[in-house]
Enzyme design. Sequence first.
Site, short mmCIF file in Angstrom:
data_model
loop_
_atom_site.label_atom_id
_atom_site.label_comp_id
_atom_site.label_asym_id
_atom_site.label_seq_id
_atom_site.Cartn_x
_atom_site.Cartn_y
_atom_site.Cartn_z
N GLU A 1 44.23 41.78 27.61
CA GLU A 1 43.47 40.81 26.81
C GLU A 1 43.40 41.24 25.34
OE1 GLU A 1 39.73 40.30 28.81
OE2 GLU A 1 39.07 38.74 27.41
N ASP B 1 33.15 43.83 37.44
CA ASP B 1 33.03 44.07 35.99
C ASP B 1 33.58 45.47 35.72
OD1 ASP B 1 32.08 44.79 33.42
OD2 ASP B 1 30.35 43.46 33.61
N THR C 1 30.03 37.65 38.95
CA THR C 1 29.78 39.05 39.30
C THR C 1 28.45 39.15 40.06
OG1 THR C 1 30.55 39.38 37.02
CG2 THR C 1 29.97 41.36 38.27
N PRO C 2 28.46 39.50 41.35
CA PRO C 2 27.19 39.61 42.08
C PRO C 2 26.28 40.64 41.41
CG PRO C 2 29.06 39.66 43.59
CD PRO C 2 29.62 39.77 42.19
N ARG C 3 25.00 40.30 41.33
CA ARG C 3 24.05 41.18 40.64
C ARG C 3 22.91 41.61 41.54
NH1 ARG C 3 21.69 38.00 36.29
NH2 ARG C 3 23.28 36.38 36.45
N HIS D 1 42.00 39.99 34.87
CA HIS D 1 42.12 39.96 33.40
C HIS D 1 43.02 41.13 33.03
CE1 HIS D 1 38.68 37.36 33.73
NE2 HIS D 1 38.60 37.18 32.43
N GLY E 1 35.27 41.63 32.51
CA GLY E 1 34.40 42.51 31.73
C GLY E 1 35.07 42.91 30.44
N ASP F 1 34.94 30.26 29.51
CA ASP F 1 33.47 30.22 29.39
C ASP F 1 33.12 28.96 28.59
OD1 ASP F 1 32.75 33.04 30.37
OD2 ASP F 1 34.27 33.45 28.87
N HIS G 1 34.06 31.58 34.40
CA HIS G 1 32.99 32.53 34.74
C HIS G 1 31.68 31.75 34.79
CE1 HIS G 1 35.52 36.10 33.86
NE2 HIS G 1 36.06 35.30 32.95
#
Length: 351
Positions: free
Chosen positions: A208, A145, A105-107, A205, A178, A289, A22
Site C-alpha cells: 500500500e 489488524d 476487525t473483531p474487538r 492489503h 491496518g 472507507d 471496512h
Amino acid sequence: MDEALGLAEFCRQLPKVELHAHLSGSVSETTIQKLQVKKGVGHDHAHQGDIAIGKGETRHLEEPFRIFKIIQDLSDTEEAIFTMTEDVISEFAADGVRYLELRSTPRHVPHTGMTPSTYVESILSAIQTCKDREDVVVRLLLAIDRRQSVETATTTVRLAQEYVLRSDGVVVGIDLSGNPAVGDGRDFIPVLKEAQNSGLKLALHIAEISQQATSPETAALLSLPPDRVGHGTFIHHNQDLADMVVDKNIPFEICLTSNVKAQTVASYSDHHFQHWYSKKHPCVLCTDDKGVFCTTLSEEYRHAAETFQLTRPDLWDLSYHSIDHTFGGEDLKQQLRDKWNTEKEKLFQTT
Ligand code: IMP
Ligand code: ZN
C-alpha cells in the site's frame, strides 16, 4: 442505450459488486450522529472535518487511522455495531450495490462487555435483519489488524472458522489490514496459511506504501497466494512482484478515491488501475472507507470512466467481471450473473 441517462445516474443504476469495505470506515455522518446520541456525547464531539476527508481534500495516510479510532471509540457496544452494520448495508444497497463483502476487525471492549464473538454476532445479526429488506447479498470477512499480536490474529481466524458453519456461509474469509507503516505482515503467514487450509479466502492489503515495493513481506504475502490483493499500489514498481501477481492472476481491489485522498497516489490519473486495466489484469472497483473518504461505489465508477475514458459498456464489463472474484461460492456467482443480465436489458434499453 439510454444516453439520456447522465453518467452519475448510469453508475448508480449499474448493478455493482463491492469487495473492499471496512465497516468502521464505511459509516456515514448520519450514523455517526446516531451513535453520538446513543452514547450521550455532544454533536460537536466529532466535527465533520474530524471524521471525514471531504471533496478535494487530501491528508497523509496516518490521518484515516486517527479517524478510524474515533469511530471505533463511538461504537463500543453490540448495539452500536448492529446499528452501523444495518445502516452501511442500506446505504450500499441504495447506491446500487447488489453484492457486498464487508470486513471488520473483531474487538474486545471489557468496559461494555463486548467480546470478539459478540462483535461478530452483532454484525451477523444486522446482516440477517437486512436479508429480506435490502436488495443486496452480504458476506463478511474478519480482519486482522497488523498492529495486533499473532495470538489475537489466531483468535480471529478461529472465530472465522467457527462462524463459517454457524453463519450458514455468511463468513467467507480473512482480511489483513491496518496501518501499513506498522508491523511486519510476515508474522501472520502461519495463521493466514491455517485460514487458507480450512477453506477461508484471503483478501490482503499488500504494498500500500512505497517502502513495501522492496520489503520482503510483500513477496512473502504474495506467495501464499492470496485470493485478492487490497490496493497493491506499489506492486508494479517491482518487476518480480508484478510477475507474481500476473502468474497467479491475483485480482486487485482498486480504491481510487481512498488512495488519492490518503496521498499514496498523486492523482486519479496517476492511479495504478490504469497500469493493470490496460493489461487486462482483473481489477474490481471498491470504496475502502466510503464514510471517511466521502465517496460511494457509483462515484468510484464515475471517476474511473472520466479519468480513463471508459465507455458505459466498459463500466458494465468491469462490474459484471467483478462477480468472478467474489468469495460467496459458484452457485451465488451464477445467481448474480443472472441478475446482472436481467438488469442489463433495463439499463441499456433505448428509450
Ligand atoms: P473496522 O475493522 O471495521 O473497525 O474498520 C477500520 C479498520 O480497517 C482500521 O482500523 C484499519 O485496520 C482498517 N483499514 C481501513 N482502511 C484501511 C486502509 O486503507 N489500509 C489499511 N487498513 C485499513
Ligand atoms: Zn482497505
